[in-house]
Structures are given as C-alpha cells and as structure tokens.
Design a protein around this motif. Sequence first.
Motif, mmCIF file in Angstrom:
data_model
loop_
_atom_site.group_PDB
_atom_site.id
_atom_site.type_symbol
_atom_site.label_atom_id
_atom_site.label_comp_id
_atom_site.label_asym_id
_atom_site.label_seq_id
_atom_site.Cartn_x
_atom_site.Cartn_y
_atom_site.Cartn_z
ATOM 1 N N VAL A 53 0.824 -1.210 0.000
ATOM 2 C CA VAL A 53 0.000 0.000 0.000
ATOM 3 C C VAL A 53 0.860 1.264 0.000
ATOM 4 O O VAL A 53 0.553 2.231 -0.715
ATOM 5 C CB VAL A 53 -0.954 0.002 1.206
ATOM 6 C CG1 VAL A 53 -1.785 1.279 1.225
ATOM 7 C CG2 VAL A 53 -1.869 -1.216 1.163
ATOM 8 N N GLN A 54 1.929 1.263 0.771
ATOM 9 C CA GLN A 54 2.730 2.470 0.924
ATOM 10 C C GLN A 54 3.738 2.669 -0.193
ATOM 11 O O GLN A 54 4.201 3.791 -0.415
ATOM 12 C CB GLN A 54 3.460 2.435 2.268
ATOM 13 C CG GLN A 54 2.531 2.450 3.469
ATOM 14 C CD GLN A 54 3.281 2.343 4.784
ATOM 15 O OE1 GLN A 54 4.502 2.427 4.831
ATOM 16 N NE2 GLN A 54 2.561 2.129 5.865
ATOM 17 N N VAL A 55 4.121 1.602 -0.877
ATOM 18 C CA VAL A 55 5.185 1.712 -1.877
ATOM 19 C C VAL A 55 4.739 1.220 -3.250
ATOM 20 O O VAL A 55 4.760 1.957 -4.233
ATOM 21 C CB VAL A 55 6.444 0.929 -1.426
ATOM 22 C CG1 VAL A 55 7.528 1.013 -2.505
ATOM 23 C CG2 VAL A 55 6.965 1.458 -0.110
ATOM 24 N N SER A 56 4.330 -0.043 -3.324
ATOM 25 C CA SER A 56 4.119 -0.692 -4.624
ATOM 26 C C SER A 56 3.089 0.024 -5.488
ATOM 27 O O SER A 56 3.267 0.159 -6.706
ATOM 28 C CB SER A 56 3.704 -2.144 -4.421
ATOM 29 O OG SER A 56 4.714 -2.868 -3.763
ATOM 30 N N TYR A 70 -3.487 7.751 3.364
ATOM 31 C CA TYR A 70 -2.567 7.455 4.469
ATOM 32 C C TYR A 70 -1.484 8.528 4.585
ATOM 33 O O TYR A 70 -1.212 9.052 5.674
ATOM 34 C CB TYR A 70 -1.943 6.076 4.234
ATOM 35 C CG TYR A 70 -0.724 5.769 5.079
ATOM 36 C CD1 TYR A 70 -0.855 5.357 6.402
ATOM 37 C CD2 TYR A 70 0.561 5.880 4.539
ATOM 38 C CE1 TYR A 70 0.265 5.075 7.174
ATOM 39 C CE2 TYR A 70 1.678 5.604 5.301
ATOM 40 C CZ TYR A 70 1.524 5.200 6.613
ATOM 41 O OH TYR A 70 2.639 4.922 7.376
ATOM 42 N N LEU A 71 -0.880 8.895 3.468
ATOM 43 C CA LEU A 71 0.204 9.872 3.500
ATOM 44 C C LEU A 71 -0.309 11.278 3.787
ATOM 45 O O LEU A 71 0.333 12.054 4.503
ATOM 46 C CB LEU A 71 0.954 9.834 2.177
ATOM 47 C CG LEU A 71 1.757 8.549 1.922
ATOM 48 C CD1 LEU A 71 2.251 8.489 0.490
ATOM 49 C CD2 LEU A 71 2.928 8.437 2.894
ATOM 50 N N LEU A 72 -1.471 11.625 3.236
ATOM 51 C CA LEU A 72 -2.030 12.955 3.488
ATOM 52 C C LEU A 72 -2.441 13.142 4.938
ATOM 53 O O LEU A 72 -2.508 14.271 5.426
ATOM 54 C CB LEU A 72 -3.231 13.202 2.567
ATOM 55 C CG LEU A 72 -2.919 13.370 1.076
ATOM 56 C CD1 LEU A 72 -4.203 13.548 0.286
ATOM 57 C CD2 LEU A 72 -1.976 14.552 0.859
ATOM 58 N N THR A 88 -6.154 -5.181 10.977
ATOM 59 C CA THR A 88 -7.476 -5.694 11.286
ATOM 60 C C THR A 88 -8.249 -5.979 10.007
ATOM 61 O O THR A 88 -7.880 -5.505 8.930
ATOM 62 C CB THR A 88 -8.267 -4.681 12.144
ATOM 63 O OG1 THR A 88 -9.528 -5.241 12.499
ATOM 64 C CG2 THR A 88 -8.499 -3.392 11.370
ATOM 65 N N LEU A 89 -9.301 -6.751 10.116
ATOM 66 C CA LEU A 89 -10.195 -7.029 8.999
ATOM 67 C C LEU A 89 -11.545 -6.392 9.292
ATOM 68 O O LEU A 89 -11.874 -6.120 10.439
ATOM 69 C CB LEU A 89 -10.354 -8.541 8.802
ATOM 70 C CG LEU A 89 -9.071 -9.330 8.521
ATOM 71 C CD1 LEU A 89 -9.375 -10.819 8.461
ATOM 72 C CD2 LEU A 89 -8.417 -8.867 7.224
ATOM 73 N N GLY A 90 -12.319 -6.165 8.246
ATOM 74 C CA GLY A 90 -13.627 -5.571 8.467
ATOM 75 C C GLY A 90 -13.915 -4.455 7.490
ATOM 76 O O GLY A 90 -13.047 -4.038 6.708
ATOM 77 N N ALA A 96 -9.022 0.722 7.929
ATOM 78 C CA ALA A 96 -7.952 -0.179 8.348
ATOM 79 C C ALA A 96 -8.167 -1.581 7.777
ATOM 80 O O ALA A 96 -7.208 -2.255 7.375
ATOM 81 C CB ALA A 96 -7.869 -0.235 9.871
ATOM 82 N N GLY A 97 -9.420 -2.030 7.729
ATOM 83 C CA GLY A 97 -9.713 -3.348 7.179
ATOM 84 C C GLY A 97 -9.380 -3.432 5.700
ATOM 85 O O GLY A 97 -8.779 -4.403 5.234
ATOM 86 N N ALA A 98 -9.783 -2.396 4.940
ATOM 87 C CA ALA A 98 -9.456 -2.363 3.517
ATOM 88 C C ALA A 98 -7.950 -2.269 3.300
ATOM 89 O O ALA A 98 -7.393 -2.918 2.399
ATOM 90 C CB ALA A 98 -10.159 -1.169 2.862
ATOM 91 N N PHE A 99 -7.283 -1.475 4.117
ATOM 92 C CA PHE A 99 -5.828 -1.320 4.067
ATOM 93 C C PHE A 99 -5.160 -2.685 4.205
ATOM 94 O O PHE A 99 -4.230 -3.029 3.461
ATOM 95 C CB PHE A 99 -5.398 -0.387 5.204
ATOM 96 C CG PHE A 99 -4.056 0.264 5.021
ATOM 97 C CD1 PHE A 99 -3.963 1.558 4.534
ATOM 98 C CD2 PHE A 99 -2.895 -0.409 5.357
ATOM 99 C CE1 PHE A 99 -2.731 2.177 4.388
ATOM 100 C CE2 PHE A 99 -1.655 0.197 5.209
ATOM 101 C CZ PHE A 99 -1.573 1.499 4.715
ATOM 102 N N THR A 100 -5.654 -3.474 5.172
ATOM 103 C CA THR A 100 -5.066 -4.786 5.453
ATOM 104 C C THR A 100 -5.343 -5.774 4.332
ATOM 105 O O THR A 100 -4.426 -6.455 3.846
ATOM 106 C CB THR A 100 -5.604 -5.335 6.781
ATOM 107 O OG1 THR A 100 -5.258 -4.426 7.841
ATOM 108 C CG2 THR A 100 -5.013 -6.707 7.079
ATOM 109 N N VAL A 101 -6.601 -5.862 3.910
ATOM 110 C CA VAL A 101 -6.981 -6.840 2.883
ATOM 111 C C VAL A 101 -6.266 -6.553 1.562
ATOM 112 O O VAL A 101 -5.683 -7.456 0.930
ATOM 113 C CB VAL A 101 -8.504 -6.843 2.674
ATOM 114 C CG1 VAL A 101 -8.876 -7.698 1.459
ATOM 115 C CG2 VAL A 101 -9.199 -7.384 3.912
#
Length: 398
Positions: free
Chosen positions: A17-20, A204-206, A215-217, A221-226
Amino acid sequence: MNELVEVFLTSVRDGYVQVSAFVAVTVLLFGVVQYRTNGALVERLSDNERLQPLFGALMGLTPGCGGAIVMMPLYVRGTVSFGTVVATLIATAGDSAFVILALAPKAALYAYGIAFATAIASGYAIDRFGMGVGRVDRAVATFGRTATDGGSVAANPGGNPAHEYDCCETTAARESPVLTPLSHAVHALWWVSAGVALVLGVLYLLSGAPDVPLTLGASYAGAFTVVGLTGTTASFYLYFVGRRYLGDGRVGRARDSFADLYDTLTHAALETSFVTVWVLAAYLLYEYGVVLLGVDVGSLAAAVGVLAPVAGAVIGLIPGCGPQIVLASVYAEGAIPFSALTANAISQDGDALFPLLAIDKKAAVVASIYTTIPALVVGVALHLFFDIGAKTGFGVLG
C-alpha cells in the motif's frame, strides 16, 4: 511470537500500500509513453547525454520512488550514465515527501529544491570527472555476468562505463493449461489491488502516515489490510511464477517499446512485483531490527547540534522509505532541525536502490556513497552557516 507474526503481516501489508501502488503508477505511465512513442523517449535520452543527469534528477524529484525506480534499468542496459543514477538517487524524495508536503510544505520546497540542485551538480561532476566509477565497474566486470540479463561493461563516449546488454533478445512465454490462465487472472487481481491501494496510500500519506491497525472488516484499516496482503501475495506469485507465463520471465530491465497496451500493463506489474519482493525484505529487516535490537530512528534523528544533519545523512543510508518516513514525522513534530531533514533528503535513495542492488550490487554501494557525501557537506554547511539550517519546526503547519 505474536509480535513477530504481527510485524511480518504488517510489513507484508504496508509494503504494497505504501510503496508498490505508487511505483506501479509511475512505471505504467513511463511504459505508456514508451508504447505511444514506439520507444522514442528512451532513444532520445540515450542520444542526449548532456541532458541525462537533469532528466534523472527530475525523475527522482517526483514524490514517491517510482520515477527513480524507472531510471535504474536504463543504467543497467547502458542508456544513461552512472552520474545520472547518482543524480536520480540524490533527488529522490521517496514516500517521506508526501508527509513533509502535507505537514510542512514550505520546508519541503526548500529541502527538495536544495536536493535537486545538489543532484544536478553531483551528477554532472561524476560524468565529467569519472570519480572512480571506471575502476569500480571494471572490478564488477571481473565477477562475470549479472544475475538478471547478463552483460558486459564498456565505456560510453562521455568516459563513464555503462553496461551493454543484449536488451532486445526475448524468449517466448511458457504455456500451461493451468498456470497460464491463472497468471493472467492474478495479473488482473494485482491491478485491481493496485488501484485500491493507491487511493488508500494517498489518504494514508495525506493524514501524516499514522499507525494503521492490522485488522479485517468494513473500515479503512480493514481495507488497508486486505488490499495490502492481497497485493503482496499476488506480487510474489507474479515474480516467482507468473512472469514466466506472462512474458519472457525477465525483470529489472528497460524495454524499448511494447507490443500493445496489455503488454505495457504486464511489464509494469512484473517490474513492480520485482520491487515489492525487495521492499518487503527491507521492511522486515528494519521492523525486526526495531523489535529485536531496539533500534530507534527517532532518537537517532534527534541528535543535537551539528550531529543532527550527520544523523539525517546516516539514516538516509538505510534502504527503503520506512526510516525516512519516521524522520519526516519527527521533523514535523519539531524535534530535529531543517539541516537534518535536508541531509536526509539528499542521502536517502528510497526504494529506488533495490532494483540496482538486485542487478549490480557494486554500483548500488558506490551510488549510496556518492549520495551520502554531498548530504554530509550540504547538511553540515546549512547547520553552521545559515540560520534556516539550525531551525526546528521551520515550515511546519500549525
């Protein structure tokens, strides 16, 4: 043990998420230009040696590491000079640029402007005077062919050695009734993940690069993780298996042009997957170092006096964007002076160093040295001779 597993999963997620996602967009845009112009951009760059360090610095200046990552394969194939590589890496702002641009835009303007000027001067100096690059590349040549394409080292007209690769030889993709359609499906999933990850990464960066719970859900945060876990898993499949069924299996190399738009998308996905593998290794090394060894980048960055820019330059030696984001956050909190931020901006190579490390380790090491020396000189000079250099909180939004 639970903490080690959490660090692993968090690194797998964050690397994508942060790089690729940012790398994918840049590599794709460059590829589309190549496709639309039938390779004219790279050809013109190869023919205009005097403009190469300037172009490299401009590519490095783009926020994130995508622009700089595009330049590394061009050096490997002999299109650009070593001075261009150094100019690109010095100007590279990395993902920490998003943090500073959001929280201290005035400081970003000054710091990255100084880094850009330093990049151009250093790149042209290396191309003009050699700076020992010839001896290093000749030593590299004695070790034989590199792992990715294989090639030799020859001197270009400007006096700098450049790698000459048989860049246009390709082999047919493998065919399998199972793995071929599976690889195309994973490729499609990868791009869906990259699109969602780009949106999540920008948010995230902004927001100042806060900690995101694992976490999931149905939440951010859930979308970030998945998305992060899915994208990295797909990247590993594409790099270790899928690339042989989508193309000729080669990565870390520049292409003259592309057959069609799908070929362009495939190239961008495979090159980004290649970077993702290396980024994850760097994330794990850094994160486990923090957990197991108690490494504290924030404390190192908060060194006092003239040691502050020295610390900023040293942190810039660490590959990847994680430590640099930490330093940017520390600056935004007013804990370190502007000279440390600038020294770090010059020294850091972000994730752009990974493709070069994978293909030509000696050149990567020498390039890191050449980015650190001007970082120390400029950072210390700013701190000692300019009022702005010793200021903390310069340009930080209230």
